[in-house]
Write a protein that holds these residues in place. Sequence first.
Motif, PDB file in Angstrom:
ATOM      1  N   GLU A 131       3.936  40.141 -18.171  1.00 45.94           N
ATOM      2  CA  GLU A 131       4.303  38.969 -17.880  1.00 45.94           C
ATOM      3  C   GLU A 131       4.720  37.893 -18.820  1.00 45.94           C
ATOM      4  N   SER A 132       5.347  36.792 -18.518  1.00 45.30           N
ATOM      5  CA  SER A 132       5.728  35.917 -19.987  1.00 45.30           C
ATOM      6  C   SER A 132       6.296  34.499 -19.488  1.00 45.30           C
ATOM      7  N   ARG A 133       5.819  33.465 -20.313  1.00 41.88           N
ATOM      8  CA  ARG A 133       6.311  32.246 -19.920  1.00 41.88           C
ATOM      9  C   ARG A 133       8.003  32.456 -20.051  1.00 41.88           C
ATOM     10  N   PRO A 134       8.544  31.346 -19.222  1.00 38.47           N
ATOM     11  CA  PRO A 134      10.011  31.648 -19.270  1.00 38.47           C
ATOM     12  C   PRO A 134      10.582  31.275 -20.528  1.00 38.47           C
ATOM     13  N   GLU A 135       9.969  30.516 -21.604  1.00 42.58           N
ATOM     14  CA  GLU A 135      11.067  30.189 -22.610  1.00 42.58           C
ATOM     15  C   GLU A 135      11.080  31.429 -23.676  1.00 42.58           C
ATOM     16  N   PHE A 136      10.668  32.338 -23.388  1.00 40.74           N
ATOM     17  CA  PHE A 136      10.640  33.589 -24.363  1.00 40.74           C
ATOM     18  C   PHE A 136      11.640  34.707 -23.700  1.00 40.74           C
ATOM     19  N   LEU A 137      12.133  34.341 -22.440  1.00 38.78           N
ATOM     20  CA  LEU A 137      12.933  35.456 -21.718  1.00 38.78           C
ATOM     21  C   LEU A 137      14.488  34.898 -21.991  1.00 38.78           C
ATOM     22  N   THR A 138      15.051  34.962 -23.384  1.00 39.12           N
ATOM     23  CA  THR A 138      16.369  34.812 -23.512  1.00 39.12           C
ATOM     24  C   THR A 138      17.133  36.120 -23.098  1.00 39.12           C
ATOM     25  N   ALA A 139      18.378  35.592 -22.811  1.00 40.67           N
ATOM     26  CA  ALA A 139      19.490  36.813 -22.311  1.00 40.67           C
ATOM     27  C   ALA A 139      19.701  37.941 -23.282  1.00 40.67           C
TER      28      ALA A 139
ATOM     29  N   ASP B 228      12.260  32.989  -3.518  1.00 44.36           N
ATOM     30  CA  ASP B 228      12.937  34.401  -2.951  1.00 44.36           C
ATOM     31  C   ASP B 228      13.978  34.736  -3.520  1.00 44.36           C
ATOM     32  N   CYS B 229      15.094  33.830  -3.964  1.00 44.23           N
ATOM     33  CA  CYS B 229      16.357  34.202  -4.227  1.00 44.23           C
ATOM     34  C   CYS B 229      16.371  34.851  -5.796  1.00 44.23           C
ATOM     35  N   PHE B 230      15.309  34.736  -6.389  1.00 40.19           N
ATOM     36  CA  PHE B 230      15.394  35.428  -7.707  1.00 40.19           C
ATOM     37  C   PHE B 230      14.067  36.345  -7.901  1.00 40.19           C
ATOM     38  N   SER B 231      13.435  36.639  -6.744  1.00 36.02           N
ATOM     39  CA  SER B 231      12.431  37.652  -6.990  1.00 36.02           C
ATOM     40  C   SER B 231      12.413  38.678  -6.198  1.00 36.02           C
ATOM     41  N   ASP B 232      11.858  39.841  -6.567  1.00 37.19           N
ATOM     42  CA  ASP B 232      11.797  41.254  -5.883  1.00 37.19           C
ATOM     43  C   ASP B 232      10.496  41.044  -4.967  1.00 37.19           C
ATOM     44  N   GLU B 233       9.570  40.527  -5.717  1.00 34.52           N
ATOM     45  CA  GLU B 233       7.913  40.382  -5.312  1.00 34.52           C
ATOM     46  C   GLU B 233       7.556  39.035  -5.440  1.00 34.52           C
ATOM     47  N   ILE B 234       6.630  38.604  -4.535  1.00 32.53           N
ATOM     48  CA  ILE B 234       6.129  37.227  -4.541  1.00 32.53           C
ATOM     49  C   ILE B 234       4.615  37.643  -4.491  1.00 32.53           C
TER      50      ILE B 234
ATOM     51  N   THR C 294       8.957  23.444 -16.153  1.00 28.82           N
ATOM     52  CA  THR C 294       9.172  23.287 -14.932  1.00 28.82           C
ATOM     53  C   THR C 294       9.637  24.287 -13.979  1.00 28.82           C
ATOM     54  N   ALA C 295       9.742  24.111 -12.755  1.00 25.87           N
ATOM     55  CA  ALA C 295      10.081  25.237 -11.813  1.00 25.87           C
ATOM     56  C   ALA C 295      11.454  25.788 -12.140  1.00 25.87           C
ATOM     57  N   GLN C 296      12.422  24.645 -12.340  1.00 25.78           N
ATOM     58  CA  GLN C 296      13.599  24.850 -12.809  1.00 25.78           C
ATOM     59  C   GLN C 296      14.097  25.867 -13.869  1.00 25.78           C
ATOM     60  N   GLU C 297      12.798  25.550 -15.063  1.00 30.30           N
ATOM     61  CA  GLU C 297      13.151  26.643 -16.158  1.00 30.30           C
ATOM     62  C   GLU C 297      12.584  28.053 -15.579  1.00 30.30           C
ATOM     63  N   SER C 298      11.673  28.067 -14.776  1.00 28.81           N
ATOM     64  CA  SER C 298      11.126  29.291 -14.155  1.00 28.81           C
ATOM     65  C   SER C 298      12.324  29.979 -13.348  1.00 28.81           C
ATOM     66  N   LYS C 299      13.112  29.414 -12.594  1.00 27.92           N
ATOM     67  CA  LYS C 299      14.080  29.866 -11.688  1.00 27.92           C
ATOM     68  C   LYS C 299      15.209  30.353 -12.850  1.00 27.92           C
ATOM     69  N   ALA C 300      15.729  29.418 -13.621  1.00 26.95           N
ATOM     70  CA  ALA C 300      16.401  29.928 -14.641  1.00 26.95           C
ATOM     71  C   ALA C 300      16.175  31.255 -15.459  1.00 26.95           C
TER      72      ALA C 300
ATOM     73  N   VAL D 174      11.915  41.113 -10.691  1.00 17.26           N
ATOM     74  CA  VAL D 174      11.230  40.046 -11.104  1.00 17.26           C
ATOM     75  C   VAL D 174       9.769  39.960 -10.049  1.00 17.26           C
ATOM     76  N   ARG D 175       8.632  39.784 -10.489  1.00 16.91           N
ATOM     77  CA  ARG D 175       7.591  39.457  -9.803  1.00 16.91           C
ATOM     78  C   ARG D 175       7.243  38.132  -9.940  1.00 16.91           C
ATOM     79  N   THR D 176       7.114  37.178  -9.071  1.00 18.50           N
ATOM     80  CA  THR D 176       6.600  35.796  -9.044  1.00 18.50           C
ATOM     81  C   THR D 176       5.367  35.572  -8.675  1.00 18.50           C
ATOM     82  N   TYR D 177       4.457  34.976  -9.426  1.00 20.19           N
ATOM     83  CA  TYR D 177       3.156  34.613  -8.941  1.00 20.19           C
ATOM     84  C   TYR D 177       3.244  33.082  -8.448  1.00 20.19           C
ATOM     85  N   LEU D 178       2.578  33.048  -7.418  1.00 16.47           N
ATOM     86  CA  LEU D 178       2.190  31.539  -6.904  1.00 16.47           C
ATOM     87  C   LEU D 178       0.858  31.339  -6.794  1.00 16.47           C
TER      88      LEU D 178
END
Length: 333
Positions: free
Chosen positions: A117-125, A204-210, A158-164, A176-180
Amino acid sequence: MKGKDKRLPSELEACWREKDMAGGQVCDALVMIMRTSGCCWAKSGGCNMCGYRNASLPQTTVEDLNRQIDQALFKYKGEPFVKIYTSGSFFDRREIPEVVRERIFDEFKGCKRILAESRPEFLTADLLSTLPKTMSVALGLESANEEVLRTCINKGFTAQESKAAGERIKDAGLRVRTYLLLKPPHLTEKAAMADTIASAHFADCFSDEISVNPLNIQHGTVVERLWKRGEFRSPWIWSLIEVMKQLSGTVHARLMSSPSGGGSQRGVHNCGKCDREALDAVERFSFSQDPRDLAVTCECKSTWECYMKAEQVLGTAADLGRTFNNDLMIPKK
Ligand code: SF4
Ligand SMILES: [Zn+2]
């Protein structure tokens, strides 16, 4: 459990085996929780429900991390799925330097699936393009509501950063496994359910598992302070079941929940009598995705319904079970 001062940076925080899914099949998974220097966000306050800083040791070195990997390998029996948690971000180089990450990928290269798992800021292309295709990345989105993320959780992104980030992971051909988070502080039971349902549709649009994670009150957190003052109650298992029922058939992602502390006062709980049965139902559903597996009966369901009405009438998310005797909220037959 050893006190914090007695814990060694060269020892894994925990390691166990559990069931999960890889390649659409139920399988054994090895879970390792590594002690690292800790989550960068936790160092500047952190999320309101997170007590993971207790699992970190600032002085952890590369050698310590390698020793931890040795311990995991000693326990490893060829499970097809390996989950590596750090109580922070696996892809933050300050926690897991590149050389350690490379060793982990090499040691577990025969696995069908690896999850970290990771915060989104470390997940560069660029980073994502170098990862093995067996990789699943877990994102702690928690909520799609920016206000909830900012004020109730203090998530720091933000949620938008996570989505990106989720979209970048998918573009790299990874999963992607998303935790809510079910029931952030200051939300009533009903508002919390609505928040998780809306967040699952967002993810849902960017997650294989929620994975729906009901809030579990951890030591030394803002949520624990609220709970001690009677201003927070962990969610009911009925709420978790209701969320799963309402989401079932409406999202593409696999829905799952494996609650920490389930059945205890700090974790998701019902009346005590039906907790095991209700949690087993959620577990069955997590594998089958069949809403019929969520069928549970107990007289406390009407208490939960009254609890939610009372929250609405009183306009509060405080723990009403502690203010009023729960029995008073059970309707007369
Ligand atoms: S929940 Fe995750 S991001 Fe938030 S403080 Fe804890 S480890 Fe860091
Ligand atoms: Zn019950």
